[in-house]
Design a protein around this motif. Structure first.
Motif, PDB file in Angstrom:
ATOM      1  N   ILE A  39      37.991  41.170  45.868  1.00  0.00           N
ATOM      2  CA  ILE A  39      38.349  39.773  45.628  1.00  0.00           C
ATOM      3  C   ILE A  39      39.161  39.650  44.340  1.00  0.00           C
ATOM      4  O   ILE A  39      40.195  38.966  44.295  1.00  0.00           O
ATOM      5  N   ILE A  40      38.690  40.318  43.300  1.00  0.00           N
ATOM      6  CA  ILE A  40      39.402  40.286  42.015  1.00  0.00           C
ATOM      7  C   ILE A  40      40.812  40.851  42.177  1.00  0.00           C
ATOM      8  O   ILE A  40      41.791  40.286  41.656  1.00  0.00           O
TER       9      ILE A  40
ATOM     10  N   TYR B 175      43.178  38.364  44.018  1.00  0.00           N
ATOM     11  CA  TYR B 175      43.659  37.301  43.136  1.00  0.00           C
ATOM     12  C   TYR B 175      44.702  37.840  42.153  1.00  0.00           C
ATOM     13  O   TYR B 175      45.716  37.188  41.884  1.00  0.00           O
ATOM     14  N   LYS B 176      44.455  39.042  41.636  1.00  0.00           N
ATOM     15  CA  LYS B 176      45.400  39.639  40.687  1.00  0.00           C
ATOM     16  C   LYS B 176      46.741  39.892  41.357  1.00  0.00           C
ATOM     17  O   LYS B 176      47.807  39.607  40.786  1.00  0.00           O
TER      18      LYS B 176
ATOM     19  N   ALA C 184      47.991  38.330  43.775  1.00  0.00           N
ATOM     20  CA  ALA C 184      48.633  37.038  44.056  1.00  0.00           C
ATOM     21  C   ALA C 184      49.086  36.334  42.785  1.00  0.00           C
ATOM     22  O   ALA C 184      49.726  35.277  42.844  1.00  0.00           O
TER      23      ALA C 184
ATOM     24  N   VAL D  28      47.098  34.944  40.607  1.00  0.00           N
ATOM     25  CA  VAL D  28      46.266  33.754  40.444  1.00  0.00           C
ATOM     26  C   VAL D  28      45.011  34.130  39.660  1.00  0.00           C
ATOM     27  O   VAL D  28      44.352  35.116  39.987  1.00  0.00           O
TER      28      VAL D  28
ATOM     29  N   LEU E 140      41.185  34.287  38.490  1.00  0.00           N
ATOM     30  CA  LEU E 140      39.892  34.131  39.158  1.00  0.00           C
ATOM     31  C   LEU E 140      38.828  33.932  38.090  1.00  0.00           C
ATOM     32  O   LEU E 140      38.537  34.847  37.322  1.00  0.00           O
TER      33      LEU E 140
END
Length: 218
Positions: free
Chosen positions: A66-67, A70-71, A73, A75, A77
């Motif tokens: 998940i991390i 986001y990285k 993208a 974005v 977290l």
């Protein structure tokens, strides 16, 4: 009392809409007046034996992915919501592995087992630079010592219980040192029935919700 926030309440409403819609589309089971009864039998395995046990390896892998997502993208977290509510009745008390682990650790009840799990998961996420979020159950009935350790690791606790004698829950959680995110069941749970008419679909355990009760929270 620490600050109570309305942050993300509209997102919560949107998620509830999507969840209700998807459930009705996939299962084709109409909404009923009562909460469904879960008669399943549960067996908990490999949860707590040692630091390398499967549940922690799973959480470690999932949180890393998940991390990374986001990285990639670009974005930020800030937090991962771990749930923490509605543990099926008997899933721990009916598990020989849980009983064995509790005996080894000198635990008196399954609440101490849940505290052990919360301390491990929140510490894991904290080391990754991510705070934890969860439903109100993750912050209730802990000792002051446990609250002192895990509360700083939480970005927010989602408190839904705002009816009857349990309307003190958001205040209790805030006073224990957690930031509170209000998601009042009687304002924002739009899977509840619109009104008490016998033909109105939806649940009724938390009252009735319409467009006026939702906006009245403001």
């Amino acid at each position: 009392m620490r600050r109570a926030s309305l942050y993300n309440t509209f997102s919560a409403s949107l998620l509830l809409v999507c969840s209700a819609w998807l459930s009705s589309c996939v299962s084709q089971i109409p909404l009923t007046k009562e909460k469904p009864v879960n008669n399943s039998t549960y067996q908990v395995e490999y949860l707590f034996e040692h630091e390398g046990c499967k549940v922690y390896r799973f959480m470690d892998k999932v949180s890393d992915e998940i991390i990374k997502m986001y990285k990639d993208a670009g974005v930020p977290l800030a937090t991962i919501h771990i749930g923490g509510d509605e543990v099926p009745k008997g899933s721990w008390t009916g598990s020989p592995l849980c009983h064995k682990f509790m005996e080894e650790k000198g635990m008196k009840d399954t609440h101490e087992l849940s505290e052990y799990f919360l301390e491990n998961i929140t510490e894991m996420l904290s080391k990754k630079g991510v705070k934890t979020s969860g439903w109100q159950e993750v912050a209730l009935h802990h000792s002051p010592e446990v609250n002192a350790r895990i509360a700083p690791r939480f970005a927010g606790v989602y408190c839904w219980s705002t009816i009857g004698k349990r309307d003190i829950v958001p205040y209790t959680v805030a006073n224990e040192g957690y930031d509170v995110i209000l998601c009042n069941v009687n304002n924002l749970y739009i899977d509840l029935a619109y009104n008490p008419h016998k033909d109105e679909p939806g649940l009724t355990w938390g009252g009735y919700v319409n467009e006026f009760t939702s906006f009245n929270i403001l």
